[in-house]
Design a protein around this motif. Structure first.
Motif, PDB file in Angstrom:
ATOM      1  N   LEU A 113       0.830  -1.201   0.000  1.00  0.00           N
ATOM      2  CA  LEU A 113       0.000   0.000   0.000  1.00  0.00           C
ATOM      3  C   LEU A 113       0.870   1.258   0.000  1.00  0.00           C
ATOM      4  CD1 LEU A 113      -2.829  -0.969   2.527  1.00  0.00           C
ATOM      5  CD2 LEU A 113      -3.094  -0.566   0.076  1.00  0.00           C
ATOM      6  N   LEU A 114       1.852   1.284   0.873  1.00  0.00           N
ATOM      7  CA  LEU A 114       2.730   2.447   0.954  1.00  0.00           C
ATOM      8  C   LEU A 114       3.485   2.675  -0.354  1.00  0.00           C
ATOM      9  CD1 LEU A 114       4.121   1.850   4.557  1.00  0.00           C
ATOM     10  CD2 LEU A 114       2.663   3.760   3.842  1.00  0.00           C
ATOM     11  N   ALA A 115       3.830   1.598  -1.027  1.00  0.00           N
ATOM     12  CA  ALA A 115       4.607   1.707  -2.261  1.00  0.00           C
ATOM     13  C   ALA A 115       3.851   2.432  -3.366  1.00  0.00           C
ATOM     14  CB  ALA A 115       5.027   0.317  -2.742  1.00  0.00           C
TER      15      ALA A 115
ATOM     16  N   GLU B 270      11.869  -0.052   3.840  1.00  0.00           N
ATOM     17  CA  GLU B 270      11.163   0.766   2.870  1.00  0.00           C
ATOM     18  C   GLU B 270       9.983   0.007   2.265  1.00  0.00           C
ATOM     19  OE1 GLU B 270      13.681   0.037  -1.209  1.00  0.00           O
ATOM     20  OE2 GLU B 270      14.567   1.467   0.187  1.00  0.00           O
ATOM     21  N   PRO B 271       8.963   0.782   1.839  1.00  0.00           N
ATOM     22  CA  PRO B 271       8.788   2.229   1.943  1.00  0.00           C
ATOM     23  C   PRO B 271       8.664   2.670   3.407  1.00  0.00           C
ATOM     24  CG  PRO B 271       7.234   1.297   0.355  1.00  0.00           C
ATOM     25  CD  PRO B 271       7.821   0.153   1.128  1.00  0.00           C
ATOM     26  N   PRO B 272       9.067   3.901   3.718  1.00  0.00           N
ATOM     27  CA  PRO B 272       8.958   4.383   5.096  1.00  0.00           C
ATOM     28  C   PRO B 272       7.498   4.571   5.494  1.00  0.00           C
ATOM     29  CG  PRO B 272       9.616   6.170   3.625  1.00  0.00           C
ATOM     30  CD  PRO B 272       9.668   4.909   2.814  1.00  0.00           C
ATOM     31  N   VAL B 273       7.258   4.549   6.793  1.00  0.00           N
ATOM     32  CA  VAL B 273       5.903   4.680   7.329  1.00  0.00           C
ATOM     33  C   VAL B 273       5.670   6.123   7.787  1.00  0.00           C
ATOM     34  CG1 VAL B 273       4.254   3.856   9.051  1.00  0.00           C
ATOM     35  CG2 VAL B 273       5.969   2.286   8.104  1.00  0.00           C
ATOM     36  N   PRO B 274       4.662   6.791   7.264  1.00  0.00           N
ATOM     37  CA  PRO B 274       4.350   8.154   7.729  1.00  0.00           C
ATOM     38  C   PRO B 274       4.002   8.162   9.212  1.00  0.00           C
ATOM     39  CG  PRO B 274       3.200   7.665   5.668  1.00  0.00           C
ATOM     40  CD  PRO B 274       3.785   6.370   6.150  1.00  0.00           C
TER      41      PRO B 274
END
Length: 305
Positions: A42-44, A64-68
């Motif tokens: 999802l983050l990607a 990665e991807p980093p988490v907000p």
């Protein structure tokens, strides 16, 4: 994975942090991603889950991807907080197959779908991962962002192929963990095997694996491929060194004795397309192309032996 048609973007507001605060009336993301592979995918594509499990460990081990910072902590991957889920009332809960036993309880809170990226009879793990992202992106109205992301990853993989054609080393063991006198080795129908096949690299492990493509292989068995190189999918170089020093059997392993160990970096062992992307980039950067351990697919020295 099939998401009910009712859960379209008019109901499930998932997007980037910018979209969540835009003037279009989006009131934040409403998808609970209860597995790392789900959250990572999802983050990607720019979708920000409402909550996900073990964020601090994810940041260290998946990277990665980093988490907000706005993503909420869901608790353990094996035991997410039902109380928090009930309080937040997500529109959709997406789980990895490992959480299938909790599906009935989770369905009392919100519709549940399984994000399954394992290889099938008709699709490789890499193909299945792409399909799984496309399926959820379709329902979230993020097809364009998803296709852009998948195309970029495919470009990265395709661009790596010519460099690996110059590889003159032996077959490679893809290793995730060191477990006493054995190693967690990947092969079979896992996503790493898909990539090795694309790159024309031979996997040193050709034995049986689990449905996820891994096997716990004794060190003495691994020594049966004396020309092999070890690819370590973690930053466990210090642990490896301690194990080598403590066990005479380990010191006699050909890839240890001859210095054929390439440390990549932490990544999600059972991830999808984002893991394929990270594995490819690190392999291009760090895999020596010749038997002496010099030169990488980028044409640079690796420094990782």
């Amino acid at each position: 994975m099939t998401i009910p048609p009712a859960l379209t973007t008019s109901k499930v507001a998932v997007g980037t942090a910018h979209a969540a605060t835009s003037s279009e009336g989006v009131n934040g993301p409403r998808v609970a991603a209860l597995g790392w592979a789900t959250a990572q995918s999802l983050l990607a594509i720019g979708a920000e889950p409402l909550l996900m499990p073990e964020i601090e460990r994810y940041s260290r081990l998946v990277v990665e991807p980093p988490v907000p910072e706005s993503v909420r902590e869901a608790g353990l991957r094996s035991e997410p907080s039902l109380e928090l889920l009930a309080q937040l009332q997500p529109d959709l809960i997406v789980i990895d197959p490992s959480l299938g036993g909790a599906r009935a309880r989770l369905e009392r809170i919100a519709p549940v779908e399984v994000f399954d990226i394992r290889a099938t009879e008709t699709h490789s793990a890499y193909e299945r991962s792409g399909l799984a992202i496309r399926e959820i992106a379709l329902r979230l109205g993020m097809e364009e962002a998803c296709e852009s992301y998948l195309a970029r990853v495919e470009d990265t993989i395709s661009a790596a192929v010519p460099g690996f054609a110059q590889y003159r080393g032996g077959p490679v063991y893809v290793v995730g963990e060191l477990v006493r006198n054995a190693m967690l080795v990947f092969g079979g129908r896992c996503i790493y095997q898909d990539l090795l096949d694309r790159f024309g690299l031979q996997n040193a492990w050709t034995g049986p694996t689990s449905a996820w493509g891994h096997a716990t292989v004794p060190l003495e068995v691994m020594a049966e491929v004396p020309e092999a190189r070890l690819l370590l999918l973690s930053r466990q170089a210090a642990d490896l060194k301690a194990m080598i020093e403590a066990r005479p059997l380990t010191r006699r392993l050909p890839f240890v004795r001859d210095g054929r160990i390439t440390v990549l970096d932490n990544m999600l062992f059972y991830g999808g397309v984002p893991t394929a992307d990270r594995f490819t980039r690190l392999l291009v950067e760090r895999l020596p192309l010749d038997k002496s351990g010099s030169g990488a697919a980028t044409g640079e020295e690796t420094g990782h032996g």
